[in-house]
Motif scaffolding. Structure first.
Motif, mmCIF file in Angstrom:
data_model
loop_
_atom_site.group_PDB
_atom_site.id
_atom_site.type_symbol
_atom_site.label_atom_id
_atom_site.label_comp_id
_atom_site.label_asym_id
_atom_site.label_seq_id
_atom_site.Cartn_x
_atom_site.Cartn_y
_atom_site.Cartn_z
ATOM 1 N N VAL A 275 0.835 -1.207 0.000
ATOM 2 C CA VAL A 275 0.000 0.000 0.000
ATOM 3 C C VAL A 275 0.865 1.249 0.000
ATOM 4 C CG1 VAL A 275 -1.641 1.346 1.366
ATOM 5 C CG2 VAL A 275 -2.003 -1.107 1.062
ATOM 6 N N ALA B 221 2.406 1.730 -3.443
ATOM 7 C CA ALA B 221 1.407 2.184 -4.412
ATOM 8 C C ALA B 221 1.030 3.643 -4.166
ATOM 9 C CB ALA B 221 0.164 1.300 -4.338
ATOM 10 N N ALA B 222 0.898 4.039 -2.900
ATOM 11 C CA ALA B 222 0.533 5.414 -2.579
ATOM 12 C C ALA B 222 1.598 6.396 -3.054
ATOM 13 C CB ALA B 222 0.313 5.553 -1.075
ATOM 14 N N ARG C 174 -0.625 5.210 -7.706
ATOM 15 C CA ARG C 174 -1.889 5.297 -6.974
ATOM 16 C C ARG C 174 -3.023 4.554 -7.656
ATOM 17 N NH1 ARG C 174 -2.229 11.354 -4.251
ATOM 18 N NH2 ARG C 174 -0.250 11.184 -3.110
ATOM 19 N N LEU D 165 -4.273 1.385 -6.068
ATOM 20 C CA LEU D 165 -5.123 1.447 -4.879
ATOM 21 C C LEU D 165 -6.604 1.366 -5.228
ATOM 22 C CD1 LEU D 165 -3.259 4.273 -2.927
ATOM 23 C CD2 LEU D 165 -3.152 1.814 -2.492
ATOM 24 N N ARG E 6 -9.812 -0.369 -6.180
ATOM 25 C CA ARG E 6 -10.249 -1.759 -6.012
ATOM 26 C C ARG E 6 -10.739 -2.358 -7.317
ATOM 27 N NH1 ARG E 6 -15.087 -4.134 -5.153
ATOM 28 N NH2 ARG E 6 -16.156 -2.109 -4.937
ATOM 29 N N ARG F 233 -1.571 -4.051 -8.562
ATOM 30 C CA ARG F 233 -2.940 -3.964 -8.054
ATOM 31 C C ARG F 233 -3.468 -5.340 -7.669
ATOM 32 N NH1 ARG F 233 -8.508 -1.532 -10.586
ATOM 33 N NH2 ARG F 233 -7.963 -2.799 -12.400
ATOM 34 N N LEU G 78 -1.568 -6.455 -4.456
ATOM 35 C CA LEU G 78 -1.906 -5.578 -3.326
ATOM 36 C C LEU G 78 -3.266 -5.951 -2.745
ATOM 37 C CD1 LEU G 78 -1.518 -1.707 -3.223
ATOM 38 C CD2 LEU G 78 -3.611 -2.789 -2.441
ATOM 39 N N TRP G 79 -4.268 -6.070 -3.608
ATOM 40 C CA TRP G 79 -5.610 -6.365 -3.108
ATOM 41 C C TRP G 79 -5.741 -7.811 -2.625
ATOM 42 C CZ3 TRP G 79 -9.173 -3.107 -1.541
ATOM 43 C CH2 TRP G 79 -9.043 -1.775 -1.934
#
Length: 316
Positions: free
Chosen positions: A57, A60-61, A65, A68, A70, A189, A192-193
């Motif tokens: 996270v 990615a931030a 971005r 992030l 979804r 992505r 991350l998710w």
């Protein structure tokens, strides 16, 4: 919005998988040290997955971005499955297995996953496979029987063996899921998710706030037992180079190579784990057990190459 892969670089894919396998293989020893500091496999898994999720996270931030956002629809269902099975279940069963079994043996059993995949596509999907599949199954099962010396009764911890087998099932599930449209989305992505989902699941099982205190130092075990390190430093090594880096590298590799190739190259991991188990933890195999391990690896390779319809990533 789903984006397509525009370029494929097989050489880059091979390099990424090899590096990921090395990191995963080394991480087995570091994970054992971390659990030796007083962490149960459940607490350690929650700490590892939650820490990795926070790193994903944060990255990615700062740098991407869009990761992030979804995923939606069927893409989110795939991510949920990857998170629950390919991350949470796989890591928990793997950590219990390496805590109770010799490192190399735990990895050999986990890497029965490709054999399970071929059996699945043959009998469930009804896909045609080559006749070598049966030789592959015989080599894998026979090799494991030799490694575990079943003629003397099961010489390894029963729960450890069960957890390693469940890790194989989880890994096979991850592999089968990974064959579906992983090449269409941003690897960051997706992973991350998947880790967000796994973090929620593991914190329901073993909340991170119940993690025991990790003050002082912990022994490096095995041949390094006279040396010690800060347990939080060990956990950090597990989280970043042992989890974040290899998971992301393999996800990126799937954009450049078919999943069937990725899983075969990733077999370097149990080889590295067996060498590490001998060099670090004084684990050893008899000559006949070494032959059994070679038979298992040969069975895995034959299994993965027995599929007539190789799944490939989408073309640009």
């Amino acid at each position: 919005m789903i984006e397509r892969v525009t370029t494929r670089n097989p050489r880059l894919g091979y390099a990424l998988v090899v590096l990921a396998a090395i990191l995963f293989g080394l991480n087995g020893g570091v994970s054992r040290v971390a659990m030796g500091s007083g962490l149960s496999p459940e607490s350690f898994t929650t700490l590892r997955i939650t820490g990795a999720m926070l790193v994903f996270v944060a990255y990615a931030a700062c740098f991407r971005r869009s990761a992030l956002i979804r995923p939606k629809g069927s893409a989110m269902l795939l991510v949920i499955a990857l998170g629950l099975i390919g991350v949470a279940a796989l890591q928990l069963t793997y950590n219990v297995a390496i805590d109770r079994l010799p490192l190399g043996i735990a990895l050999l059993i986990e890497y029965l996953a490709p054999v399970l995949v071929v059996l699945w596509v043959r009998f469930v999907r009804k896909e045609p496979v080559r006749g070598r599949m049966w030789l592959a199954v015989a080599l894998a099962i026979g090799g494991l029987a030799v490694v575990s010396r079943v003629w003397n009764g099961l010489t390894f911890d029963g729960l450890g063996v069960i957890m390693a087998l469940l890790a194989a099932v989880s890994f096979a599930s991850y592999f089968l899921l990974g064959e579906h449209n992983v090449g269409f989305d941003d690897p960051l992505r997706v992973i991350l998710w998947a880790f967000v989902v796994a973090t929620v699941a593991m914190n329901l099982i073993e909340p991170i706030w119940t993690t025991p205190s990790l003050d002082g130092s912990t022994s490096l075990l095995g041949r390094l037992e006279d040396h010690s390190a800060n347990p939080w430093l060990v956990v950090a090594l597990v989280v970043v180079p042992g989890t974040v880096a290899p998971f992301f590298l393999e996800m990126v590799a799937l954009r450049h190579l078919p999943a069937t190739i990725v899983i075969v190259v990733a077999m370097l991991e149990p080889v590295i784990a067996n060498v590490l188990g001998w060099a670090w933890f004084r684990e050893s195999l008899t000559p006949i057990q070494v032959l059994g391990a070679i038979a298992v690896l040969a069975g895995i390779v034959l299994a993965q190459t027995s599929r007539k319809l190789e799944t490939v990533l989408p073309q640009p």
